[in-house]
Design an enzyme around this catalytic site. Sequence first.
Site, PDB file in Angstrom:
ATOM      1  N   PHE A 266       0.821  -1.221   0.000  1.00 48.42           N
ATOM      2  CA  PHE A 266       0.000   0.000   0.000  1.00 48.42           C
ATOM      3  C   PHE A 266       0.849   1.263   0.000  1.00 48.42           C
ATOM      4  O   PHE A 266       0.324   2.361   0.148  1.00 48.42           O
ATOM      5  CB  PHE A 266      -0.933   0.006   1.223  1.00 48.42           C
ATOM      6  CG  PHE A 266      -1.865  -1.173   1.256  1.00 48.42           C
ATOM      7  CD1 PHE A 266      -3.032  -1.176   0.508  1.00 48.42           C
ATOM      8  CD2 PHE A 266      -1.555  -2.299   2.011  1.00 48.42           C
ATOM      9  CE1 PHE A 266      -3.886  -2.273   0.520  1.00 48.42           C
ATOM     10  CE2 PHE A 266      -2.399  -3.398   2.029  1.00 48.42           C
ATOM     11  CZ  PHE A 266      -3.571  -3.385   1.278  1.00 48.42           C
TER      12      PHE A 266
ATOM     13  N   CYS B  29      -0.148   3.019 -10.631  1.00 54.06           N
ATOM     14  CA  CYS B  29      -1.087   2.120  -9.948  1.00 54.06           C
ATOM     15  C   CYS B  29      -2.551   2.426 -10.223  1.00 54.06           C
ATOM     16  O   CYS B  29      -3.278   1.570 -10.743  1.00 54.06           O
ATOM     17  CB  CYS B  29      -0.829   2.149  -8.447  1.00 54.06           C
ATOM     18  SG  CYS B  29       0.698   1.321  -8.002  1.00 54.06           S
TER      19      CYS B  29
HETATM   20  N1  LIG Z   1       4.774   1.676  -7.602  1.00 49.41           N
HETATM   21  C1  LIG Z   1       4.043   1.670  -6.515  1.00 49.41           C
HETATM   22  O1  LIG Z   1       4.002   2.626  -5.742  1.00 49.41           O
HETATM   23  C2  LIG Z   1       3.229   0.446  -6.155  1.00 49.41           C
HETATM   24  C3  LIG Z   1       2.499   0.449  -4.940  1.00 49.41           C
HETATM   25  C4  LIG Z   1       1.780  -0.693  -4.610  1.00 49.41           C
HETATM   26  C5  LIG Z   1       1.773  -1.800  -5.465  1.00 49.41           C
HETATM   27  N2  LIG Z   1       2.476  -1.756  -6.633  1.00 49.41           N
HETATM   28  C6  LIG Z   1       2.481  -2.941  -7.469  1.00 49.41           C
HETATM   29  O2  LIG Z   1       3.749  -3.580  -7.320  1.00 49.41           O
HETATM   30  C7  LIG Z   1       4.159  -4.165  -8.554  1.00 49.41           C
HETATM   31  C8  LIG Z   1       5.521  -3.607  -8.976  1.00 49.41           C
HETATM   32  O3  LIG Z   1       5.376  -2.222  -9.222  1.00 49.41           O
HETATM   33  P1  LIG Z   1       6.646  -1.288  -9.472  1.00 49.41           P
HETATM   34  O4  LIG Z   1       6.122   0.107  -9.563  1.00 49.41           O
HETATM   35  O5  LIG Z   1       7.704  -1.615  -8.478  1.00 49.41           O
HETATM   36  O6  LIG Z   1       7.090  -1.792 -10.912  1.00 49.41           O
HETATM   37  P2  LIG Z   1       8.449  -1.459 -11.674  1.00 49.41           P
HETATM   38  O7  LIG Z   1       8.117  -1.513 -13.101  1.00 49.41           O
HETATM   39  O8  LIG Z   1       9.066  -0.219 -11.103  1.00 49.41           O
HETATM   40  O9  LIG Z   1       9.422  -2.661 -11.300  1.00 49.41           O
HETATM   41  C9  LIG Z   1       9.242  -3.976 -11.733  1.00 49.41           C
HETATM   42  C10 LIG Z   1      10.615  -4.587 -11.915  1.00 49.41           C
HETATM   43  O10 LIG Z   1      10.467  -5.993 -12.113  1.00 49.41           O
HETATM   44  C11 LIG Z   1      11.479  -6.409 -13.003  1.00 49.41           C
HETATM   45  N3  LIG Z   1      11.180  -7.743 -13.526  1.00 49.41           N
HETATM   46  C12 LIG Z   1      10.393  -8.107 -14.565  1.00 49.41           C
HETATM   47  N4  LIG Z   1      10.407  -9.456 -14.694  1.00 49.41           N
HETATM   48  C13 LIG Z   1      11.205  -9.951 -13.725  1.00 49.41           C
HETATM   49  C14 LIG Z   1      11.607 -11.257 -13.330  1.00 49.41           C
HETATM   50  N5  LIG Z   1      11.175 -12.338 -13.980  1.00 49.41           N
HETATM   51  N6  LIG Z   1      12.449 -11.397 -12.291  1.00 49.41           N
HETATM   52  C15 LIG Z   1      12.874 -10.314 -11.611  1.00 49.41           C
HETATM   53  N7  LIG Z   1      12.536  -9.042 -11.935  1.00 49.41           N
HETATM   54  C16 LIG Z   1      11.708  -8.861 -12.966  1.00 49.41           C
HETATM   55  C17 LIG Z   1      11.502  -5.285 -14.033  1.00 49.41           C
HETATM   56  O11 LIG Z   1      12.696  -5.324 -14.788  1.00 49.41           O
HETATM   57  C18 LIG Z   1      11.382  -4.056 -13.130  1.00 49.41           C
HETATM   58  O12 LIG Z   1      12.645  -3.560 -12.728  1.00 49.41           O
HETATM   59  C19 LIG Z   1       3.028  -3.887  -9.550  1.00 49.41           C
HETATM   60  O13 LIG Z   1       2.151  -4.961  -9.554  1.00 49.41           O
HETATM   61  C20 LIG Z   1       2.356  -2.663  -8.951  1.00 49.41           C
HETATM   62  O14 LIG Z   1       1.005  -2.573  -9.306  1.00 49.41           O
HETATM   63  C21 LIG Z   1       3.205  -0.658  -6.987  1.00 49.41           C
END
Ligand SMILES: NC(=O)c1ccc[n+]([C@@H]2O[C@H](COP(=O)([O-])OP(=O)(O)OC[C@H]3O[C@@H](n4cnc5c(N)ncnc54)[C@H](O)[C@@H]3O)[C@@H](O)[C@H]2O)c1
Length: 433
Positions: free
Chosen positions: A152, A260
């Site tokens: 969150f 998000c």
């Molecule tokens: N950004 C936020 O504030 C936030 C908050 C709550 C939930 N989320 C959720 O969390 C998740 C991640 O969001 P994010 O913003 O960190 O995404 P992001 O795009 O910043 O990071 C994702 C990372 O995962 C890597 N990746 C892809 N495939 C992979 C694999 N097989 N093994 C290892 N790494 C791999 C990508 O290269 C990338 O660096 C999403 O589902 C998002 O909805 C994000």
Amino acid sequence: MSESAQRIAVFGAGYVGLVTGACFAELGHRVTVRDILPDRIEALRRGEVPIYEPGLAEILARNAERLSFATEVAEAMEEADIVYVAVGTPPTYSGDADLSAVWTVIDELPAVERRIVVAMKSTVPVGTGEKVRHRLAARGLAHVGYVSNPEFTAEGTAVRDFMEPDRIVIGAFDEAAGDVIAALHAGIDAPIVRSDVASAEMIKLAANAALMTRISFINEIANVCEATGADVVKVAEGIGLDRRIGKSFLRAGIGFGGSCFPKDSLALKQLAANSGYHFQVLNAVIEVNELQKRRVIGKLVARLGSLRGKRIALLGLAFKPHTDDTREAPAFVLAGRLLAEGADVVAWDPVAHADGLVGVEQVATVEDAVLAADAVVLVTEWPELAEVDWAAAATSMRTAVFVDGRNMLDPRAMHDAGFRYDAIGRAASNGLT
Ligand SMILES: NC(=O)c1ccc[n+]([C@@H]2O[C@H](COP(=O)([O-])OP(=O)(O)OC[C@H]3O[C@@H](n4cnc5c(N)ncnc54)[C@H](O)[C@@H]3O)[C@@H](O)[C@H]2O)c1
């Protein structure tokens, strides 16, 4: 390593994965963060932080001894007891969440004999945990525990949000797996909500939907304020003091963006639709948000007439202050609309980049952005914008028109600085000029 410390592999070194890894290291655990991007992992090994998130560099540096970075699954999994999935789940063309990165992580998990627990931090549709469980069982990994532990945190305050959350949600198929994840958070003082996996998955989607609903609600109130002579800032203050309503997420503006809200609202809408349910409130929330960004164009046209050949300065590219994230940022939609109207668009942001925004000139200072501009649009409420000498800025412009898309500045002061100033839902301030 203390007795309660665990070995954790975090898959994904993005906004969530890095914060998760760094914060678990801060709690005393040993963490390996794995990503498929070699440049990202190399940078992290050199002590560089590939994203802008306040406090992240410090917490990574402070816990360097307990943190390592890997590109290979085997290296990350070597001794891991717990696997966190924090990979991206972007929308597909249909609006459903694209779970391909999640499935890659699950399918690449080595066939360990020891009991490990997989914890899902990525935001996924309800029912994903059940599918993961079946997929693991089909590979002979039924002994692997599975927990939904949604995130969150908000970008810009993610480190603090992780260490001081309002609650920790743990949805598990079996109590023991849930206990492992609960124990991992020892040291964090927050209520823990234990549930089944599907409910934990829904808690994340419903929380986002509730916040978005408040934003679209206050934006609609703002639009009615504008039409009827009221001031939404006063209205929000007046309703926010009602304990049943509360103050947060009642700031009218040009709509929400980010990595998000837009994708999670679409994913929940599709999840409902795929299950045969038409989620009316959520559909309205999404539509209001789309229209809200575009209302700025109407305000500019009302002041300037045709925008063809007009120089418009966008202040802020990030979807909100204190982040460099521009995913689904309103600035990008606005820039696209302005370019389509034939305007020249110049942009400023202290950390975010206009990468991919073809036709937009990015400059280093607010002064350069407003110089000879026909209008300024405040898109992201970066605190430095409160410090600008607006009277000097107004005199440097071709026409001193200002649209405050976040109701950040004082209408009277902006009027006195020489601007024809419009805000969102502040009829009285619009009437100043
Ligand atoms: N950004 C936020 O504030 C936030 C908050 C709550 C939930 N989320 C959720 O969390 C998740 C991640 O969001 P994010 O913003 O960190 O995404 P992001 O795009 O910043 O990071 C994702 C990372 O995962 C890597 N990746 C892809 N495939 C992979 C694999 N097989 N093994 C290892 N790494 C791999 C990508 O290269 C990338 O660096 C999403 O589902 C998002 O909805 C994000």
